[in-house]
Design an enzyme around this catalytic site. Sequence first.
Site, PDB file in Angstrom:
ATOM      1  CB  CYS A  62      -7.916   2.161   8.597  1.00  0.00           C
ATOM      2  SG  CYS A  62      -6.417   2.846   9.275  1.00  0.00           S
ATOM      3  NE  ARG A  80     -10.861   1.125   3.556  1.00  0.00           N
ATOM      4  CZ  ARG A  80     -11.255   2.116   2.778  1.00  0.00           C
ATOM      5  NH1 ARG A  80     -11.698   1.848   1.575  1.00  0.00           N
ATOM      6  NH2 ARG A  80     -11.211   3.363   3.181  1.00  0.00           N
ATOM      7  CD1 TRP A 102      -1.129   1.345   4.689  1.00  0.00           C
ATOM      8  CD2 TRP A 102      -1.352   3.494   5.268  1.00  0.00           C
ATOM      9  NE1 TRP A 102      -0.157   2.068   4.032  1.00  0.00           N
ATOM     10  CE2 TRP A 102      -0.271   3.386   4.362  1.00  0.00           C
ATOM     11  CE3 TRP A 102      -1.665   4.762   5.763  1.00  0.00           C
ATOM     12  CZ2 TRP A 102       0.484   4.480   3.947  1.00  0.00           C
ATOM     13  CZ3 TRP A 102      -0.913   5.851   5.356  1.00  0.00           C
ATOM     14  CH2 TRP A 102       0.151   5.700   4.449  1.00  0.00           C
ATOM     15  CG  ASN A 114     -10.667   4.851   7.274  1.00  0.00           C
ATOM     16  OD1 ASN A 114      -9.492   5.161   7.142  1.00  0.00           O
ATOM     17  ND2 ASN A 114     -11.488   4.758   6.254  1.00  0.00           N
ATOM     18  N   GLY A 115      -9.285   7.365   9.344  1.00  0.00           N
ATOM     19  CA  GLY A 115      -9.168   8.792   9.043  1.00  0.00           C
ATOM     20  C   GLY A 115      -8.088   9.419   9.898  1.00  0.00           C
ATOM     21  CD  GLU A 128       0.387   1.997 -14.324  1.00  0.00           C
ATOM     22  OE1 GLU A 128       0.639   3.040 -13.705  1.00  0.00           O
ATOM     23  OE2 GLU A 128      -0.287   1.077 -13.828  1.00  0.00           O
ATOM     24  CE  LYS A 161       0.720  -1.110 -11.207  1.00  0.00           C
ATOM     25  NZ  LYS A 161      -0.132   0.002 -11.545  1.00  0.00           N
ATOM     26  CD  GLU A 200       1.881  -0.396  -7.546  1.00  0.00           C
ATOM     27  OE1 GLU A 200       1.264   0.081  -6.589  1.00  0.00           O
ATOM     28  OE2 GLU A 200       1.486  -0.293  -8.714  1.00  0.00           O
ATOM     29  CG  HIS A 212      18.339  16.193 -22.092  1.00  0.00           C
ATOM     30  ND1 HIS A 212      19.039  17.215 -22.690  1.00  0.00           N
ATOM     31  CD2 HIS A 212      17.509  15.709 -23.054  1.00  0.00           C
ATOM     32  CE1 HIS A 212      18.620  17.366 -23.938  1.00  0.00           C
ATOM     33  NE2 HIS A 212      17.694  16.449 -24.183  1.00  0.00           N
ATOM     34  CE  LYS A 216      -7.204  -1.358  -5.945  1.00  0.00           C
ATOM     35  NZ  LYS A 216      -6.223  -1.357  -7.030  1.00  0.00           N
TER      36      LYS A 216
HETATM   37  C1  F6R Z   1      -0.752   1.920  -8.250  1.00  0.00           C
HETATM   38  C2  F6R Z   1      -1.967   2.350  -7.610  1.00  0.00           C
HETATM   39  C3  F6R Z   1      -2.023   3.727  -7.065  1.00  0.00           C
HETATM   40  C4  F6R Z   1      -3.404   4.347  -7.342  1.00  0.00           C
HETATM   41  C5  F6R Z   1      -3.518   5.704  -6.646  1.00  0.00           C
HETATM   42  C6  F6R Z   1      -4.821   6.394  -6.971  1.00  0.00           C
HETATM   43  O1  F6R Z   1      -0.869   0.625  -8.740  1.00  0.00           O
HETATM   44  O2  F6R Z   1      -2.901   1.612  -7.506  1.00  0.00           O
HETATM   45  O3  F6R Z   1      -1.006   4.525  -7.571  1.00  0.00           O
HETATM   46  O4  F6R Z   1      -3.559   4.479  -8.724  1.00  0.00           O
HETATM   47  O5  F6R Z   1      -3.417   5.528  -5.267  1.00  0.00           O
HETATM   48  O6  F6R Z   1      -5.902   5.628  -6.557  1.00  0.00           O
HETATM   49  P1  F6R Z   1      -7.353   5.890  -7.108  1.00  0.00           P
HETATM   50  O7  F6R Z   1      -7.341   5.625  -8.553  1.00  0.00           O
HETATM   51  O8  F6R Z   1      -8.217   4.929  -6.351  1.00  0.00           O
HETATM   52  O9  F6R Z   1      -7.682   7.323  -6.813  1.00  0.00           O
END
Ligand code: F6R
Length: 616
Positions: free
Chosen positions: A2, A27, A76, A102-103, A489, A493, A496, A512, A611
């Site tokens: 949020c 957020r 969120w 937020n929380g 990774e 990508k 998501e 395996h 994010k």
């Molecule tokens: C994927 C992504 C998330 C963050 C994860 C950790 O693209 O962005 O997997 O890497 O939420 O976030 P931080 O690095 O901000 O602790």
Amino acid sequence: MCGIIGYLGYREAYHILINGLKKLEYRGYDSSGISIINKNGYSLFKTKGKVNELEKKIYSFKNKLTGTVGIGHTRWATHGEPNDINAHPHVSNSNNLVMIHNGIIENYHAIKIILLKNGYTFNSKTDTEVLVNLIEYIKYENNLSLEEAVRVSLNEIIGAYSIAILEKSNPETIIIAKLGSPLIIGIGKKEFFIASDPIPFINYTKNVIYMKDGEMAILKKNKELDLRKIINNHKLNPIIKRLKINLKEIEKGEYKYFMLKEICEQPKTILDTLRGRLLISKKIICINGIESNKEKFINANSIIIVACGTSWHAGLIGEYLLEKYTRIPVEVEYSSEFRYRNPIIGKKDIVIVISQSGETADTLSALKLAKKKGAFVFGICNVVGSSIARNVNAGVYIHAGPEIGVASTKAFTSQITILTLIALKIGKYKSIISDLSYKEICKELSLIPEKINYVIKYNSSIKKISNLLYYTNNFIYLGRGINFPVALEGALKLKEISYIHAEGFPAAEMKHGPMALIDKNIPVIVISPLKGSYKKMLSNIQEIKARRGKIIALINKDDVQVRMLADHVINIPDTIEELSPLITVIPLQLLAYQIAFLRGKNIDQPRNLAKSVTVE
Ligand code: F6R
């Protein structure tokens, strides 16, 4: 998660709040709302959906939304599905208090039962509505001012919050408080801004106060800021910091999405990460946080890297680098697992926490646990002044600049760059790495930005492959050694932002179990630079080919054998094995972007994600 925002001053609040919310949508973006207060009372609008839905809803009423004090929220969902009723702000039963939050209030259920017994009713399913009514209940029961009632109430709750409250009968005041979730105050001339991060108000003021956990502040028109400790009401001296953010960094410019902008920025962001740290002419690496704790690193029993998501993948690459160059045993853990399993660590262990946002709740808790157990905690963060950055024993900023696309890209390559520097620095202290290799790696590191530039410029094969595959529902990514985390990774990508199921594996693990998935319809992306375990990779590719899998291979120019086996190839510049993830990840970011684009997804704001994950 949020995002919260607030304004109190002499300007009309509406545009500041709405534009600020748009910048906070990373957020959370499942619902949003604002409330503006003046001497005639407050107006409040909220709705399911993104901030532009809120704008549409407000549009016909805009004239009523006048006032120079207000708060806003973009959500969120944690408690209660995303809908108009659960959207913030929430109002107390008497309609006198309006609050954003937020929380998570963990004991909200017990409090709700008490309030229900006392005649309170609830419209929403949120913990926030419980908190605003608790404040009201305590205020009226004990005949307290709002400020006192907030303090007493917050001492009763368990959980995390950053909150902002308006009071109808007191329209020139906002009360804010923080525990666990971020809250920053912007100090202008006769005006205050508040937000979950400073970006929403950066074009009004760069003077900020990062509120600390357990603090509350009373913001009043034409008055000095009144900052207090929640637990005992002690007055605190606010520490004002000056931000160094360039406005261009938070605009999309010529790009359709922030994600693409951030992918393309990587040659520059890696240079920014290296600036002042890799002094190539002197062949020196300078990292203050390591230098001032040299003995700790040299004598460490073990290093435990703790992170989530993409930062965790960077940690896995860090494991290869640190073990290779320092010979210190390294483990890499998900923050959410580490914090709940009573890890065996002590004074001679180093915990490295990696976080782009510096606000990830699980990583922050893991950090606190590691500190409590006596470990030395070193942070690798992007966001300056973030909670994690402020709580570690020492650390380093990656200086990748604001990352706004929800899918992390440039932070990943900068995290790997820093981990490389750290590994080389400690390896040099311990005389494990030879002078020759040290010089060679440093030199090659300085060439990486140009090589990434090449991949970004000449990526027509990625577009072609995306056009052929964007309708596919499953992908497999394979790597070996230091490129196995890159496979993870790449898969993350794609999942998501395009909602395609994708999985990354170490290539040799295919036989395996996962090999059963292979048929002519499944694209298998193989990361296969000529260095490292190339020959083994070649065998793994043949095994897949024999089962009619569709091979898309990342290869170097001189590679003949994989080129012959692959259905499609993406050419990547050559580099030394240890630095190859910095290059191999770029086509995978671009591939995910292209595929999501062709599928018409909202790339910067994928569904169900945010994010900054400030809930556990
Ligand atoms: C994927 C992504 C998330 C963050 C994860 C950790 O693209 O962005 O997997 O890497 O939420 O976030 P931080 O690095 O901000 O602790």
